[in-house]
Design a protein around this motif. Sequence first.
Motif, PDB file in Angstrom:
ATOM      1  N   ILE A 203       0.836  -1.206   0.000  1.00 35.62           N
ATOM      2  CA  ILE A 203       0.000   0.000   0.000  1.00 35.62           C
ATOM      3  C   ILE A 203       0.875   1.261   0.000  1.00 35.62           C
ATOM      4  N   GLU A 204       2.132   1.080  -0.400  1.00 39.28           N
ATOM      5  CA  GLU A 204       3.087   2.186  -0.537  1.00 39.28           C
ATOM      6  C   GLU A 204       3.321   2.911   0.780  1.00 39.28           C
ATOM      7  N   VAL A 205       3.639   2.126   1.807  1.00 40.57           N
ATOM      8  CA  VAL A 205       3.990   2.673   3.108  1.00 40.57           C
ATOM      9  C   VAL A 205       5.341   2.093   3.517  1.00 40.57           C
ATOM     10  N   LEU A 206       6.303   2.966   3.786  1.00 39.57           N
ATOM     11  CA  LEU A 206       7.614   2.553   4.261  1.00 39.57           C
ATOM     12  C   LEU A 206       7.663   2.705   5.776  1.00 39.57           C
ATOM     13  N   LEU A 207       8.394   1.825   6.430  1.00 38.00           N
ATOM     14  CA  LEU A 207       8.493   1.853   7.886  1.00 38.00           C
ATOM     15  C   LEU A 207       9.906   2.209   8.309  1.00 38.00           C
ATOM     16  N   THR A 208      10.026   3.076   9.302  1.00 36.83           N
ATOM     17  CA  THR A 208      11.327   3.295   9.918  1.00 36.83           C
ATOM     18  C   THR A 208      11.627   2.076  10.792  1.00 36.83           C
TER      19      THR A 208
END
Length: 592
Positions: A8-13
Amino acid sequence: MLEDFLNIEVLLTPESYHRINSMSEKERKNLLEKIKEFKNINDTFILLDDFFLNIFLNHNLEEIIKTYQKCNFLKYYVGNGVDDGEVEILEGSIEEVFDSSSSSTTEIVNNTVSNVIETNNNSITVEYTSTEVIDKTHDTLLKMEEERKKRISEIRSIRNSINRRINYVAKDIESKIKVYKEWDITGKSTCEGTIEDFIKYFRDRYNRIKGMIERKVKRKAYPLEKLYKMKGKSDVFIVGIVSDISTTKKGHRKVEIEDEKTSISVILMKDKIARGELPDDILLDEVVGFVGYVSNSGDIFFANECIRPDITPRTPKSIDEKIYTAFLSDIHVGSKEFLEKTFRRFIELLNGKISRGIEEKIVSRLKYISIAGDLIDGVGVYPGQEEDLYEIDVMAQYAEIATYLEEIPEHVHIIISPGNHDAVRPAEPQPALPKKVLKLFDSLDNVTFIGNPSYVNVHGLDFLIYHGRSFDDIVGQVPSARYTDPPSIMRELLKRRHLCPTYGGRCPIAPEHMDYLVIHKEPDVFHAGHIHINGYGTYKGTVMVNSGTFQEQTEFQKKMGIHPTPGRVPILDMSRMGDVYIEWDNGKITIG
């Protein structure tokens, strides 16, 4: 879990990754659904750090949409947002990434956010205001931004720092690149992980490789379901996919194979294995053929010969023009172990910082660079990775490698395939890098992006480019395959005409309806990476190259006893394939 957010085009730190990973499945699902709903309003690439993770966890959707519907999340976090194809640098305060007319921003900023830490079943609640978080994050971002600007500025100075100019013969030679799109997964994934997907996947694998084996022996395989009709007969030819391997009480090898209808037990006599007449390295899920005789009961097959789909012996193919291709992989920009100075030295070489003689002859005729994955180190690839990174943002890592590639002379054509550290799904086959990453490379007209694996015709030679994640499985299954000798691994895949024969190992496979990991076409060049060790060889006319790395030995590699060969770039003379191997070794050209 990471793939669910990437989809869903979400990057996580790293911090968010660990927090979300510790949540229950229900909590993660609720978080995903809330973010999906929000992205219907603000369809941008979200980088979910601790601050915004708290926002999504502690506020209702209506309030989040009202406040953050115009938020540029990447610009907020890294100061390098993607907008209309250009990389923007955050110059002012964090508040500038929001629409200034949003009155409710102040309301949420002034709210109190609670961060709950669980220790030995006791909950410690730490309260802080979002204003304090903003101030702390802002200071960190300013420092990160300055460091990024400095790195980018130093990279962009490479070409101009070279005063000497050489006569690039390759500049007047037209690039000839053809991607065999029918064997590239990019934009064609259909699997959902259903039982039907798995059935179609293995059926496709079986039929494709079965056809190769039948063409090899020029006869049709006898159906396993009708084998009872051949009771007591010899010279029977069958093909199946291996479902089980065991050893009988007398020490013979028992291999269970199956086709689309049924299965049968094949016995490989131990004396024939000892004499080398039959193999002792058959793997689960590989498709293999046997010639032998059927027992009088009709339920046992005794093998006299094992037939693999193997490639056809031939002389290595070369081209008439004297041009060169360099092979890279596993650059790992973002890692603290990334050899920045060595990689810079290689880019300087391409720009003419060379000694006269053999270096100038090679560089002047260097026409292509093939990169087999892991351009960056990524984020959240393995637990605790954040401790190993100097750059904890994926997009910033890609912006950095894109800047390096911009410094390569424009007449050199670059082919880029992803690896397991890149921002694509971990399961193979992997598509080419996503569009929002590709925007960072928009200024480059000399780059072709492909999936992993892919087949590319480069100036008349067929390249099979595969990152090599399955190598870890092969080393553990085939005694002759060794990390220290990459061609010993690559040979095993060519023999079986499959890049990951065994399903369910360390290399995850997506059950597509077509098996893209089948080696559909016999390659002239097989380029791989992943194991960080250089290696060259020729197998039945296919030139094999493993291109090593630009990353120093990591702590994980130390624990595993893996000794990489960093800073070494294989270079092939396309007019003398398989005859000579050239290597740029940390600043020096060697020929072997």
